[in-house]
Design an enzyme around this catalytic site. Structure first.
Site, PDB file in Angstrom:
ATOM      1  N   CYS A  78      -5.206   2.596  -3.815  1.00  0.00           N
ATOM      2  CA  CYS A  78      -3.746   3.115  -2.980  1.00  0.00           C
ATOM      3  C   CYS A  78      -2.366   1.753  -3.546  1.00  0.00           C
ATOM      4  O   CYS A  78      -1.719   1.728  -2.252  1.00  0.00           O
ATOM      5  CB  CYS A  78      -3.305   3.575  -1.276  1.00  0.00           C
ATOM      6  SG  CYS A  78      -5.038   4.681  -1.490  1.00  0.00           S
ATOM      7  N   ASP A  90       3.436  -4.706   8.199  1.00  0.00           N
ATOM      8  CA  ASP A  90       1.669  -3.852   7.947  1.00  0.00           C
ATOM      9  C   ASP A  90       0.432  -5.176   7.921  1.00  0.00           C
ATOM     10  O   ASP A  90       0.521  -5.785   7.136  1.00  0.00           O
ATOM     11  CB  ASP A  90       2.141  -3.543   6.690  1.00  0.00           C
ATOM     12  CG  ASP A  90       0.584  -2.581   6.676  1.00  0.00           C
ATOM     13  OD1 ASP A  90      -0.478  -3.161   7.006  1.00  0.00           O
ATOM     14  OD2 ASP A  90       0.474  -1.877   5.141  1.00  0.00           O
ATOM     15  N   GLN A 139      -4.018  -5.304   6.914  1.00  0.00           N
ATOM     16  CA  GLN A 139      -5.604  -6.385   6.607  1.00  0.00           C
ATOM     17  C   GLN A 139      -5.572  -7.401   7.667  1.00  0.00           C
ATOM     18  O   GLN A 139      -6.808  -8.250   6.444  1.00  0.00           O
ATOM     19  CB  GLN A 139      -4.912  -5.984   4.703  1.00  0.00           C
ATOM     20  CG  GLN A 139      -5.411  -4.837   3.673  1.00  0.00           C
ATOM     21  CD  GLN A 139      -6.822  -4.469   4.099  1.00  0.00           C
ATOM     22  OE1 GLN A 139      -7.739  -5.932   4.811  1.00  0.00           O
ATOM     23  NE2 GLN A 139      -7.128  -3.129   3.796  1.00  0.00           N
ATOM     24  N   HIS A 199       1.054  -0.967   0.374  1.00  0.00           N
ATOM     25  CA  HIS A 199      -0.056   0.077   0.257  1.00  0.00           C
ATOM     26  C   HIS A 199       0.817   1.370   0.088  1.00  0.00           C
ATOM     27  O   HIS A 199       2.040   1.051   0.296  1.00  0.00           O
ATOM     28  CB  HIS A 199      -0.370   0.059   0.793  1.00  0.00           C
ATOM     29  CG  HIS A 199      -1.883   1.191   1.366  1.00  0.00           C
ATOM     30  ND1 HIS A 199      -1.842   2.379   2.082  1.00  0.00           N
ATOM     31  CD2 HIS A 199      -3.430   1.225   1.575  1.00  0.00           C
ATOM     32  CE1 HIS A 199      -3.350   3.237   1.337  1.00  0.00           C
ATOM     33  NE2 HIS A 199      -3.997   2.170   1.298  1.00  0.00           N
ATOM     34  N   LYS A 256     -10.323  -0.802  10.773  1.00  0.00           N
ATOM     35  CA  LYS A 256     -10.644  -1.755   9.968  1.00  0.00           C
ATOM     36  C   LYS A 256     -10.627  -3.161  10.329  1.00  0.00           C
ATOM     37  O   LYS A 256     -10.406  -4.002  10.117  1.00  0.00           O
ATOM     38  CB  LYS A 256      -8.762  -1.936   9.466  1.00  0.00           C
ATOM     39  CG  LYS A 256      -8.795  -0.955   7.953  1.00  0.00           C
ATOM     40  CD  LYS A 256      -7.979  -1.394   7.521  1.00  0.00           C
ATOM     41  CE  LYS A 256      -7.044  -0.005   6.856  1.00  0.00           C
ATOM     42  NZ  LYS A 256      -8.306   0.255   4.888  1.00  0.00           N
TER      43      LYS A 256
HETATM   44  N1  PLP Z   1      -1.300  -0.990   4.235  1.00  0.00           N
HETATM   45  C1  PLP Z   1      -2.688  -1.837   4.025  1.00  0.00           C
HETATM   46  C2  PLP Z   1      -2.505  -2.709   3.562  1.00  0.00           C
HETATM   47  C3  PLP Z   1      -3.738  -1.418   3.854  1.00  0.00           C
HETATM   48  O1  PLP Z   1      -4.614  -1.930   3.235  1.00  0.00           O
HETATM   49  C4  PLP Z   1      -4.491   0.176   4.235  1.00  0.00           C
HETATM   50  C5  PLP Z   1      -5.288   0.753   4.309  1.00  0.00           C
HETATM   51  O2  PLP Z   1      -5.794   0.983   3.365  1.00  0.00           O
HETATM   52  C6  PLP Z   1      -3.030   0.681   4.768  1.00  0.00           C
HETATM   53  C7  PLP Z   1      -1.608   0.633   4.495  1.00  0.00           C
HETATM   54  C8  PLP Z   1      -3.284   2.521   5.688  1.00  0.00           C
HETATM   55  O3  PLP Z   1      -4.348   2.250   6.472  1.00  0.00           O
HETATM   56  P1  PLP Z   1      -5.139   3.493   6.875  1.00  0.00           P
HETATM   57  O4  PLP Z   1      -5.322   4.180   5.868  1.00  0.00           O
HETATM   58  O5  PLP Z   1      -6.444   3.162   8.126  1.00  0.00           O
HETATM   59  O6  PLP Z   1      -3.252   4.630   7.596  1.00  0.00           O
END
Ligand code: PLP
Length: 406
Positions: free
Chosen positions: A364, A200, A203, A123, A226
């Site tokens: 993203c 990370d 998900q 992401h 999430k």
């Molecule tokens: N990393 C992953 C794999 C994600 O799917 C997301 C959000 O969709 C993020 C990071 C960023 O999360 P946030 O927007 O809650 O900070």
């Protein structure tokens, strides 16, 4: 098996009518999950009964707020099986957690000779903070590629790691491909080469059972929203011996021991990384959400979402000219697809007109789109409250949309 009918009663928003008339079919859970009533109640309860600033007050209300706030830290610790609450830092979300780590790890452990590895399926919030930190700290950034099935080419990792490699930062589950990366063996390989690992978990936190001690990752980050918790709250889990060596991120109240006109000494972990007034109600809400998920049963939720993903995949495969991006056997919680030449945005719009909420775009994760030479995909993603019937409604809406757009 889950009693999904009962679970749905806990999520008032699922009763919302789209444009006041159509039943909502919410299949955008990778973007954010809906909140159970117990979480919503915890937020209003905090403001109705408990609101005070934490940690600083001698008065009763402040100590009550502090107790609830620190109980949430203990609930997070328990949920991911961290050794102690001092390993849990509260942030605003995964994005802030990764920015915090990119900045503080760069200052504390990296120099111009260092190398950092990420992957091509990250992401943007696990890419851009490294680009920003790289500009300041001049380390080299390398990428693990993935194949057309959407699986990391893990055999390349051994070649990417050199004596200069200090850190790997990797997504547990791809938010676009759904791939579950084999992080345990990757972490083992990295540690054999003295490479730290950030996972990370944006998900994975809601779709896998997480045990940070068993994984042995050095850092694990996630967002509350999430995993059925409020927006604006996130977590960094970090190993004590690393956190204690790390320079702070934000400066301000709470993160200090002493400040004079010329110098600051910093507080102990985790408070060293929590400058300023935190989002207390959201933090308490996160603790309640994790308890709720535990009560429903993490393993049962995983099994149900897996069933939904396979059911939806089988049904989607009956559509002519469909391309599903992410074909790993080890996959979870979301399906990205395109149908013929239909633009993802058009398809999403016509589904929305039928009350079906999916996500369209690059999610993203533009490097993933670049891999397949596409601009975006349609993505459906599941949560514990979704049903087979909703997937059937989605399929009917999809067939209608295709008939209109082709
Ligand atoms: N990393 C992953 C794999 C994600 O799917 C997301 C959000 O969709 C993020 C990071 C960023 O999360 P946030 O927007 O809650 O900070």
């Amino acid at each position: 098996m889950l009693d999904v009918k009962e679970i749905r009663k806990d999520f008032p928003l699922l009763e919302t009518k789209v444009r006041d008339k159509l039943p909502l079919v919410y299949l955008d859970n990778a973007a954010t999950t809906q909140k159970p009533k117990c979480v919503i109640d915890a937020l209003s309860d905090y403001y109705l009964r408990l609101n005070a600033n934490v940690h600083r007050g001698v008065h009763w209300l402040s100590s009550q707020a502090t107790d609830y706030f620190e109980l949430a830290r203990e609930r997070v610790r328990d949920f991911i099986n961290a050794p102690k609450t001092e390993n849990i830092i509260f942030t605003r979300g995964t994005t802030e957690s990764l920015n915090l780590l990119a900045e503080t790890i760069s200052i504390s452990f990296l120099d111009e000779d260092s190398e950092v590895i990420i992957s091509e399926m990250e992401h943007h919030s696990n890419i851009v903070p490294w680009h920003i930190a790289q500009k300041k700290h001049k380390f080299k950034l390398k990428y693990i590629p993935f194949n057309d099935k959407g699986e990391l080419e893990t055999e390349q990792l051994q070649n990417l790691i050199t004596p200069k490699t200090k850190l790997l930062s990797l997504t547990h589950i791809s938010n676009t491909l759904g791939t579950i990366n084999p992080i345990k063996s990757i972490i083992e390989l990295c540690h054999k080469n003295n490479v730290m690992v950030i996972i990370d978990g944006a998900q994975s936190i809601a779709h896998l059972s997480i045990d940070v001690q068993d994984l042995d990752c050095d850092f694990y980050v996630f967002s509350g929203h999430k995993v059925y918790a409020p927006m604006g709250i996130g977590v960094v889990y970090g190993k004590k011996e690393l956190l204690e060596k790390m320079y702070p991120y934000h400066g301000g109240g709470e993160m200090i021991k002493e400040v004079s006109m010329t110098a600051t000494t910093f507080n102990d972990i985790p408070y060293r990384f929590e400058a300023g007034t935190p989002s207390v109600a959201d933090t308490i809400g996160l603790g309640v959400a994790l308890e709720y998920l535990k009560k429903v049963g993490v393993q049962d939720v995983i099994a149900w979402e897996d069933h939904l993903m396979h059911y939806a995949t089988e049904r989607l495969q009956t559509i002519e000219n469909i391309r599903i991006f992410g074909q790993s056997n080890n996959k979870s919680s979301c399906i990205s697809f395109l149908v013929g030449n239909i633009h993802h945005f058009d398809l999403g719009t016509i589904l929305d007109m039928q009350g079906v909420a999916i996500r369209t775009g690059h999610h993203c994760a533009q490097p993933v789109m670049q891999h397949y030479h596409i601009e975006g995909t349609d993505r459906l993603s599941f949560a514990m409250y979704n049903t087979e019937q909703e997937i059937d409604i989605f399929m009917t809406a999809l067939q209608k949309a295709i008939a209109m757009l082709q």
